[in-house]
Design a protein around this motif. Structure first.
Motif, short mmCIF file in Angstrom:
data_model
loop_
_atom_site.label_atom_id
_atom_site.label_comp_id
_atom_site.label_asym_id
_atom_site.label_seq_id
_atom_site.Cartn_x
_atom_site.Cartn_y
_atom_site.Cartn_z
N GLY A 107 0.81 -1.22 0.00
CA GLY A 107 0.00 0.00 0.00
C GLY A 107 0.84 1.26 0.00
N ILE A 108 2.17 1.10 0.13
CA ILE A 108 3.07 2.26 0.13
C ILE A 108 3.30 2.68 -1.32
N ASN A 109 2.63 3.76 -1.73
CA ASN A 109 2.69 4.24 -3.10
C ASN A 109 2.64 5.77 -3.07
N LEU A 153 17.44 7.78 -13.16
CA LEU A 153 16.90 7.09 -11.99
C LEU A 153 15.47 6.65 -12.26
N THR A 154 15.21 5.39 -12.04
CA THR A 154 13.85 4.87 -12.17
C THR A 154 13.24 4.74 -10.78
N LYS A 155 12.20 5.53 -10.53
CA LYS A 155 11.52 5.48 -9.23
C LYS A 155 10.40 4.45 -9.31
N HIS A 156 10.33 3.61 -8.30
CA HIS A 156 9.30 2.58 -8.26
C HIS A 156 8.07 3.12 -7.53
N GLU A 157 6.94 3.02 -8.20
CA GLU A 157 5.73 3.60 -7.65
C GLU A 157 5.21 2.82 -6.45
N LYS A 158 5.35 1.50 -6.49
CA LYS A 158 4.78 0.67 -5.43
C LYS A 158 5.87 -0.12 -4.72
N LEU A 159 5.59 -0.45 -3.48
CA LEU A 159 6.47 -1.35 -2.73
C LEU A 159 5.77 -2.70 -2.67
N ASN A 189 14.13 4.24 -2.95
CA ASN A 189 14.75 5.47 -3.44
C ASN A 189 14.98 5.46 -4.95
N GLY A 190 14.80 4.31 -5.58
CA GLY A 190 14.91 4.24 -7.03
C GLY A 190 16.10 3.45 -7.51
N ILE A 225 12.96 -14.10 -0.59
CA ILE A 225 12.01 -13.00 -0.47
C ILE A 225 12.62 -11.84 -1.26
N VAL A 226 11.86 -11.30 -2.18
CA VAL A 226 12.39 -10.27 -3.07
C VAL A 226 11.46 -9.06 -3.06
N VAL A 227 11.95 -7.96 -3.61
CA VAL A 227 11.16 -6.75 -3.72
C VAL A 227 10.96 -6.42 -5.20
N GLY A 228 9.79 -5.93 -5.53
CA GLY A 228 9.49 -5.58 -6.91
C GLY A 228 8.22 -6.24 -7.38
#
Length: 474
Positions: free
Chosen positions: A136-138, A276-282, A267-268, A192-195
């Motif tokens: 939900g962190i967006n 820099l590519t910023k990621h909209e969602k966690l 932080n991207g 466990i990964v992020v993305g």
């Protein structure tokens, strides 16, 4: 304006009712007098404004379906000090996973003997299970929602603010629980990964963004079951504040996720061309394989014969302190618009083009001041100014009025021409421009839980000691 209209109406009525003839002229004279009109005051305590309940509502969104992932947010203050950094812990209890064991499973047939810690244990690895967590962190979505009216082509896009903020010190922990097992006879392997990764592909190094935990890289090659309860509700007080840090002490969790990888993702991602590519969602995804481990074949066989399924609970807890770095100046054209309260009509509630002859009353006015004070203890350096819109002539109502955020009293004055513009022309819709300054070097600013943002303003009007206005002339 009632200051002037009431005397005028009284004089006119008296002339009509009590005079036998209309006077040649009627005038109003003034002595030097000051009038103060409070414009309001406010003080915002950040810990109250951004309470745990507010954060939880923001993260949960509008999805209240039974299938939606539950999010529980709490304020975290382990030092129990008012000047501690404002931070939160978010608890994400993922759906319980039911592990079904094959009917008639025979330990002798499926168990493999594997050396472990100089001992020999009978082990049974079950089918892997996968889970994906949308935290939900967006921040970008939140800022995009502040871009004004959706049907306004000229609406300001504030989503760029997200690109100029970096965070520090984000931590996350995974808790794997199973009431039917203990850490002595079960463990888990996997990643466990992020993305935004398909959890089925977590094991494929070409598909994930960043590894947060990898059992193959741990000391003993496993994620162990936790033996303590991770329900943060029991640790929170009535204001949803947690001061007990036992849930993040060594041994309380199955694995601490890679804090650097998690923070770097927020932080991207740095691209090869320097952009820099910023990621909209966690998004956090996992793929885990449960393994049963018993001292003897008989123990394993007995367990399998008496257990048809296992319920495995997977919780993720994220610790998010408000430690931020402003990488470039953030300029907000209209803070009211960003807050969703942009002026869309005349400030004095007049119809567009409505005319009012105010000029004759300026002879009564010595000056008009606005006294104000803005307090800001957020540790962010800010400057601001009031900016006017333009009139039909293309000219502005007034020159920019600079505002300081130093907690001291200041004032700005309106000239006679500016006063006439404001009171004789509609619509008057000023904007409040704010600039948040870039932080020094690579420093991060800690937003304290006792941070306060306050303001008050008073409109001061002083009349002349020899002012005179002719109300009526034959």
């Amino acid at each position: 304006m009632k200051i002037f209209f009431i005397p005028m109406a009284t004089v006119a009525a008296a002339a009509f009712l009590f005079s036998c003839s209309v006077p040649e002229s009627i005038s109003i004279k003034t002595a030097e007098t000051s009038y103060e009109i409070p414009l309001g005051s406010a003080e915002v305590e950040l810990a109250k404004k951004f309470s745990a309940e507010t954060v939880q509502e923001a993260l949960s969104g509008d999805d209240e379906s039974e299938d939606s992932q539950k999010i529980y947010a709490y304020e975290f203050n382990p030092t129990q000090k008012d000047d501690a950094v404002l931070e939160y812990v978010m608890n994400y209890p993922l759906k319980n996973y039911s592990l079904s064991l094959p009917e008639g499973t025979n330990a002798a047939a499926i168990a493999s003997i594997a050396p472990q810690n100089s001992e020999r244990k009978y082990e049974y690895s079950s089918t892997s299970f996968t889970e994906t967590l949308d935290t939900g962190i967006n921040f970008k979505e939140i800022l995009e929602s502040m871009a004004g009216s959706s049907d306004d082509e000229d609406a300001t896009d504030y989503s760029y603010i997200f690109d100029r903020i970096k965070f520090q010190g984000i931590e996350a922990y995974a808790y794997i629980e199973c009431s039917d097992l203990t850490s002595d006879n079960a463990y888990f392997t996997g990643k466990i990964v992020v993305g935004e990764t398909d959890p089925a592909d977590v094991g494929d190094s070409s598909t994930y963004v960043g590894v947060l935990a990898d059992s193959s890289a741990t000391t003993d090659g496993k994620f162990n079951l936790v033996t303590t309860n991770t329900d943060l509700k029991e640790l929170a007080d009535s204001d949803s504040v947690i001061t007990d840090s036992s849930f993040i002490e060594d041994g309380a969790y199955s694995v601490m996720l890679d804090s650097d990888a998690l923070t770097d993702y927020m932080n991207g991602t740095q691209n090869g061309d320097g952009s820099l590519t910023k990621h909209e969602k966690l998004i956090i995804s996992c793929k885990l394989t449960p393994t049963l481990a018993f001292e003897s074949q008989d123990e394993l066989q007995t367990f399998l014969e008496n257990t048809s399924s296992l319920t495995i609970n997977l919780n993720i807890i994220i610790r998010f302190p408000l430690k931020i770095q402003i990488t470039d100046d953030i300029e907000i054209d209209d803070i009211l618009d960003l807050a969703g309260n942009a002026l869309d009509e005349d400030l004095l509630n007049r119809d567009d083009g409505e005319e009012f002859e105010f000029k004759k009353y300026t002879d009564l006015i010595e000056r008009i001041l606005c006294d104000y004070k803005f307090s800001n203890s957020t540790n962010l350096s800010m400057t601001a100014k009031i900016v006017s819109n333009t009139m039909q002539s293309g000219e502005r109502f007034f020159d920019d009025k600079e505002i300081s955020f130093d907690g001291e009293e200041h004032s700005f004055e309106f000239s006679t021409t500016e006063i006439l513009n404001i009171f004789e022309t509609a619509p008057f819709m000023p904007k409040f421009y704010v600039k948040i300054d870039k932080t020094d070097g690579t420093d991060f600013v800690s937003i304290k839980r006792n941070s306060v943002f306050g303001a008050y303003a008073v409109f001061k009007l002083t009349t002349k000691d020899d002012g005179e206005v002719e109300v009526w002339s034959k």
